[in-house]
Design a protein around this motif. Structure first.
Motif, PDB file in Angstrom:
ATOM      1  N   GLU A  91       1.227  -1.056  -0.087  1.00 39.63           N
ATOM      2  CA  GLU A  91       0.048   0.117   0.241  1.00 39.63           C
ATOM      3  C   GLU A  91       0.330   1.469   0.187  1.00 39.63           C
ATOM      4  OE1 GLU A  91      -3.333   2.676  -0.464  1.00 39.63           O
ATOM      5  OE2 GLU A  91      -3.273   0.091  -0.306  1.00 39.63           O
ATOM      6  N   LEU A  92       1.947   1.333   0.382  1.00 35.18           N
ATOM      7  CA  LEU A  92       2.693   2.535   1.006  1.00 35.18           C
ATOM      8  C   LEU A  92       3.295   2.555  -0.213  1.00 35.18           C
ATOM      9  CD1 LEU A  92       4.240   4.446   2.301  1.00 35.18           C
ATOM     10  CD2 LEU A  92       5.405   3.287   3.220  1.00 35.18           C
ATOM     11  N   LEU A  93       4.118   1.557  -1.329  1.00 37.88           N
ATOM     12  CA  LEU A  93       4.265   1.290  -2.477  1.00 37.88           C
ATOM     13  C   LEU A  93       3.208   1.797  -3.635  1.00 37.88           C
ATOM     14  CD1 LEU A  93       7.159  -0.976  -2.571  1.00 37.88           C
ATOM     15  CD2 LEU A  93       7.133   1.139  -2.727  1.00 37.88           C
ATOM     16  N   LYS A  94       2.668   1.796  -3.612  1.00 39.43           N
ATOM     17  CA  LYS A  94       1.016   1.959  -4.217  1.00 39.43           C
ATOM     18  C   LYS A  94       0.787   3.341  -4.369  1.00 39.43           C
ATOM     19  CE  LYS A  94      -3.449   1.398  -4.800  1.00 39.43           C
ATOM     20  NZ  LYS A  94      -4.925  -0.167  -4.513  1.00 39.43           N
ATOM     21  N   GLU A  95       0.980   4.376  -2.683  1.00 39.68           N
ATOM     22  CA  GLU A  95       0.478   5.130  -2.690  1.00 39.68           C
ATOM     23  C   GLU A  95       1.741   6.236  -3.490  1.00 39.68           C
ATOM     24  OE1 GLU A  95       0.142   6.190   1.641  1.00 39.68           O
ATOM     25  OE2 GLU A  95      -1.543   5.142   1.696  1.00 39.68           O
ATOM     26  N   ARG A  96       3.515   5.373  -3.512  1.00 42.20           N
ATOM     27  CA  ARG A  96       3.832   6.876  -3.910  1.00 42.20           C
ATOM     28  C   ARG A  96       4.228   5.903  -5.772  1.00 42.20           C
ATOM     29  NH1 ARG A  96       8.717   6.068   0.234  1.00 42.20           N
ATOM     30  NH2 ARG A  96       7.685   7.376   2.100  1.00 42.20           N
ATOM     31  N   ARG A  97       3.540   5.412  -5.888  1.00 38.36           N
ATOM     32  CA  ARG A  97       3.519   5.606  -6.991  1.00 38.36           C
ATOM     33  C   ARG A  97       4.570   4.335  -7.837  1.00 38.36           C
ATOM     34  NH1 ARG A  97      -1.201   7.564  -9.379  1.00 38.36           N
ATOM     35  NH2 ARG A  97      -1.471   9.563  -8.821  1.00 38.36           N
ATOM     36  N   TRP A  98       4.901   3.638  -7.042  1.00 37.58           N
ATOM     37  CA  TRP A  98       6.551   2.411  -7.417  1.00 37.58           C
ATOM     38  C   TRP A  98       5.816   1.910  -7.802  1.00 37.58           C
ATOM     39  CZ3 TRP A  98      11.189   3.239  -6.737  1.00 37.58           C
ATOM     40  CH2 TRP A  98      12.253   2.270  -7.143  1.00 37.58           C
ATOM     41  N   THR A  99       6.245   1.445  -8.893  1.00 41.69           N
ATOM     42  CA  THR A  99       6.070  -0.239  -9.884  1.00 41.69           C
ATOM     43  C   THR A  99       6.610  -1.677  -8.657  1.00 41.69           C
ATOM     44  OG1 THR A  99       6.260   0.622 -12.585  1.00 41.69           O
ATOM     45  CG2 THR A  99       6.267  -1.580 -12.035  1.00 41.69           C
ATOM     46  N   ILE A 100       5.819  -2.361  -8.408  1.00 42.46           N
ATOM     47  CA  ILE A 100       5.707  -3.097  -6.794  1.00 42.46           C
ATOM     48  C   ILE A 100       6.234  -4.977  -7.706  1.00 42.46           C
ATOM     49  CG2 ILE A 100       4.801  -4.600  -5.569  1.00 42.46           C
ATOM     50  CD1 ILE A 100       2.850  -2.162  -5.246  1.00 42.46           C
ATOM     51  N   ASP A 101       7.314  -5.603  -7.517  1.00 42.74           N
ATOM     52  CA  ASP A 101       7.275  -6.148  -8.021  1.00 42.74           C
ATOM     53  C   ASP A 101       7.445  -7.005  -6.199  1.00 42.74           C
ATOM     54  OD1 ASP A 101       9.250  -8.808  -8.644  1.00 42.74           O
ATOM     55  OD2 ASP A 101      11.038  -7.652  -8.752  1.00 42.74           O
ATOM     56  N   PHE A 102       7.252  -7.930  -6.660  1.00 45.69           N
ATOM     57  CA  PHE A 102       6.541  -9.239  -5.429  1.00 45.69           C
ATOM     58  C   PHE A 102       7.158 -10.604  -5.274  1.00 45.69           C
ATOM     59  CE2 PHE A 102       2.501  -7.029  -5.675  1.00 45.69           C
ATOM     60  CZ  PHE A 102       2.208  -7.187  -5.139  1.00 45.69           C
ATOM     61  N   GLY A 103       8.598 -10.473  -6.017  1.00 45.03           N
ATOM     62  CA  GLY A 103       9.767 -11.797  -6.451  1.00 45.03           C
ATOM     63  C   GLY A 103       8.471 -12.875  -6.610  1.00 45.03           C
TER      64      GLY A 103
END
Length: 146
Positions: free
Chosen positions: A59-71
């Motif tokens: 959620e924090l990464l999403k708020e920061r508009r970061w492309t999330i890598d779940f590995g």
């Protein structure tokens, strides 16, 4: 923004926690004896707490508009299906200590990002409680076998 430089570290934490051995075992088939039924019932609760940490980081990464890598889970985990939860708890604890070390290191790395540091600190405290619970479960499992 100062926090942008820490997004990669936050994403790595998300992978470390999200692809931990605790999460893997929570999604694979393990077994326990009848004498360890209480441990089998408690285990999914611990997994769910850690899943909440993963959601918080995402959620924090999403708020920061970061492309999330779940590995992905390490391939070595695939040999751990159909083993006893009693046996797996010992291995999970080793992995859990690595997760704690990563969180502790990240807390120091992200000290100049108050939002990230607060979240990491909260997750670190909760992961320590998870580790204590897993240790307690491991002791109970050893006692139940005796």
């Amino acid at each position: 923004m100062a926090h942008v430089q820490h997004n990669a570290k936050l994403n790595q934490l998300l992978i470390d926690v999200g692809r931990s051995l605790l999460q893997y075992v929570g999604h694979c088939s393990s077994w326990s004896s009848r004498s360890q039924a209480a441990i089998e019932q408690e285990f999914p609760k611990v997994v769910a707490i850690q899943e909440h940490h993963i959601a918080q980081l995402a959620e924090l990464l999403k708020e920061r508009r970061w492309t999330i890598d779940f590995g992905g889970f390490p391939a070595t985990y695939t040999d751990l299906h159909f083993l006893s939860l009693k046996y797996l708890l010992k291995i999970i604890l080793v992995n859990q200590n690595l997760v704690l070390a990563e969180l502790d290191e990240a807390l120091h790395t992200c000290v100049d990002d108050p939002e990230a540091a607060a979240l990491i600190g909260e997750i670190l405290a909760s992961e320590r409680q998870i580790t204590e619970k897993l240790q307690s479960m491991s002791i109970s499992a050893a006692g139940a076998a005796a």
